[in-house]
Design a protein around this motif. Structure first.
Motif, PDB file in Angstrom:
ATOM      1  N   GLU A  50       0.842  -1.191   0.000  1.00  0.00           N
ATOM      2  CA  GLU A  50       0.000   0.000   0.000  1.00  0.00           C
ATOM      3  C   GLU A  50       0.881   1.246   0.000  1.00  0.00           C
ATOM      4  O   GLU A  50       1.724   1.432   0.878  1.00  0.00           O
ATOM      5  CB  GLU A  50      -0.905   0.025   1.231  1.00  0.00           C
ATOM      6  CG  GLU A  50      -1.830   1.213   1.265  1.00  0.00           C
ATOM      7  CD  GLU A  50      -2.733   1.230   2.489  1.00  0.00           C
ATOM      8  OE1 GLU A  50      -3.202   2.318   2.834  1.00  0.00           O
ATOM      9  OE2 GLU A  50      -2.947   0.174   3.107  1.00  0.00           O
ATOM     10  N   VAL A  51       0.688   2.088  -1.004  1.00  0.00           N
ATOM     11  CA  VAL A  51       1.455   3.329  -1.114  1.00  0.00           C
ATOM     12  C   VAL A  51       0.888   4.351  -0.143  1.00  0.00           C
ATOM     13  O   VAL A  51      -0.313   4.603  -0.118  1.00  0.00           O
ATOM     14  CB  VAL A  51       1.394   3.883  -2.552  1.00  0.00           C
ATOM     15  CG1 VAL A  51       2.080   5.235  -2.635  1.00  0.00           C
ATOM     16  CG2 VAL A  51       2.017   2.913  -3.526  1.00  0.00           C
ATOM     17  N   LEU A  52       1.766   4.926   0.666  1.00  0.00           N
ATOM     18  CA  LEU A  52       1.372   5.982   1.586  1.00  0.00           C
ATOM     19  C   LEU A  52       1.614   7.349   0.958  1.00  0.00           C
ATOM     20  O   LEU A  52       0.783   8.250   1.063  1.00  0.00           O
ATOM     21  CB  LEU A  52       2.145   5.871   2.901  1.00  0.00           C
ATOM     22  CG  LEU A  52       1.964   4.564   3.669  1.00  0.00           C
ATOM     23  CD1 LEU A  52       2.871   4.529   4.883  1.00  0.00           C
ATOM     24  CD2 LEU A  52       0.507   4.378   4.068  1.00  0.00           C
ATOM     25  N   GLU A  53       2.766   7.509   0.315  1.00  0.00           N
ATOM     26  CA  GLU A  53       3.122   8.758  -0.347  1.00  0.00           C
ATOM     27  C   GLU A  53       4.024   8.451  -1.531  1.00  0.00           C
ATOM     28  O   GLU A  53       4.813   7.505  -1.492  1.00  0.00           O
ATOM     29  CB  GLU A  53       3.872   9.692   0.602  1.00  0.00           C
ATOM     30  CG  GLU A  53       3.076  10.155   1.798  1.00  0.00           C
ATOM     31  CD  GLU A  53       3.906  11.035   2.714  1.00  0.00           C
ATOM     32  OE1 GLU A  53       4.026  12.227   2.420  1.00  0.00           O
ATOM     33  OE2 GLU A  53       4.429  10.493   3.701  1.00  0.00           O
ATOM     34  N   ARG A  70       6.910   5.938  -0.382  1.00  0.00           N
ATOM     35  CA  ARG A  70       6.796   5.439   0.999  1.00  0.00           C
ATOM     36  C   ARG A  70       5.597   4.514   1.024  1.00  0.00           C
ATOM     37  O   ARG A  70       4.515   4.868   0.541  1.00  0.00           O
ATOM     38  CB  ARG A  70       6.620   6.584   1.990  1.00  0.00           C
ATOM     39  CG  ARG A  70       6.789   6.120   3.435  1.00  0.00           C
ATOM     40  CD  ARG A  70       6.995   7.295   4.375  1.00  0.00           C
ATOM     41  NE  ARG A  70       5.785   8.042   4.590  1.00  0.00           N
ATOM     42  CZ  ARG A  70       4.983   7.874   5.646  1.00  0.00           C
ATOM     43  NH1 ARG A  70       5.283   7.019   6.589  1.00  0.00           N
ATOM     44  NH2 ARG A  70       3.896   8.583   5.750  1.00  0.00           N
ATOM     45  N   PHE A  71       5.794   3.315   1.591  1.00  0.00           N
ATOM     46  CA  PHE A  71       4.764   2.283   1.498  1.00  0.00           C
ATOM     47  C   PHE A  71       4.780   1.385   2.728  1.00  0.00           C
ATOM     48  O   PHE A  71       5.730   1.394   3.510  1.00  0.00           O
ATOM     49  CB  PHE A  71       4.980   1.435   0.245  1.00  0.00           C
ATOM     50  CG  PHE A  71       6.331   0.769   0.199  1.00  0.00           C
ATOM     51  CD1 PHE A  71       6.517  -0.496   0.727  1.00  0.00           C
ATOM     52  CD2 PHE A  71       7.426   1.418  -0.339  1.00  0.00           C
ATOM     53  CE1 PHE A  71       7.758  -1.108   0.708  1.00  0.00           C
ATOM     54  CE2 PHE A  71       8.678   0.819  -0.369  1.00  0.00           C
ATOM     55  CZ  PHE A  71       8.839  -0.451   0.155  1.00  0.00           C
ATOM     56  N   THR A  72       3.710   0.613   2.864  1.00  0.00           N
ATOM     57  CA  THR A  72       3.645  -0.417   3.899  1.00  0.00           C
ATOM     58  C   THR A  72       3.402  -1.757   3.225  1.00  0.00           C
ATOM     59  O   THR A  72       2.886  -1.825   2.108  1.00  0.00           O
ATOM     60  CB  THR A  72       2.506  -0.154   4.913  1.00  0.00           C
ATOM     61  OG1 THR A  72       1.260  -0.150   4.207  1.00  0.00           O
ATOM     62  CG2 THR A  72       2.706   1.148   5.644  1.00  0.00           C
ATOM     63  N   THR A  73       3.801  -2.815   3.929  1.00  0.00           N
ATOM     64  CA  THR A  73       3.541  -4.183   3.464  1.00  0.00           C
ATOM     65  C   THR A  73       3.194  -5.047   4.672  1.00  0.00           C
ATOM     66  O   THR A  73       3.399  -4.636   5.817  1.00  0.00           O
ATOM     67  CB  THR A  73       4.781  -4.804   2.774  1.00  0.00           C
ATOM     68  OG1 THR A  73       5.811  -4.964   3.747  1.00  0.00           O
ATOM     69  CG2 THR A  73       5.269  -3.961   1.619  1.00  0.00           C
TER      70      THR A  73
END
Length: 121
Positions: A73-76, A87-90
């Motif tokens: 999921e892309v945050l920025e 910047r992302f989460t996994t």
């Protein structure tokens, strides 16, 4: 018969070209998933030589026991000509991660950040 051959050749040409112009976010997702699934051929394709060596050097430590769906999921995301930051989460890591990407020959590639280089976020 002649039309079938022409259509077949056209179809093969289109199928082989595939999607070449991936966004920085799409490239980042491919790199994350190939890193954790230890698909080093794909990892190498979507990273610079420095980025590949850096990721490869920590792959065995970071990727142990982690594979499957990344829930990427892309945050920025920000792009400035030939440099992009994502910047992302996994599901693989608790904290957000940050990739620096360079546009090389029209394709985005993940590279290493400099020792004191900070992203824009």
């Amino acid at each position: 018969m002649k039309n079938v051959v022409i259509y077949s050749i056209a179809f093969l040409f289109l199928a082989c070209t595939g999607k070449q112009d991936l966004s920085p976010s799409e490239t980042s997702k491919i790199v994350v998933e190939s890193f954790y699934n230890k698909d080093n051929e794909t990892l190498k394709k979507y990273t610079t030589p420095e980025g590949y060596e850096g990721l490869k050097s920590v792959q065995d430590l970071m990727a142990a026991g982690k594979s499957g769906n990344s829930n990427f999921e892309v945050l920025e995301e920000t792009t400035d000509n030939e440099i992009a930051w994502v910047r992302f989460t996994t599901s693989y890591e608790e904290n957000p991660e940050l990739f620096k990407l360079l546009k090389i020959d029209g394709n985005w590639k993940v590279t290493q950040q400099g020792a004191r280089e900070k992203g824009p976020f």
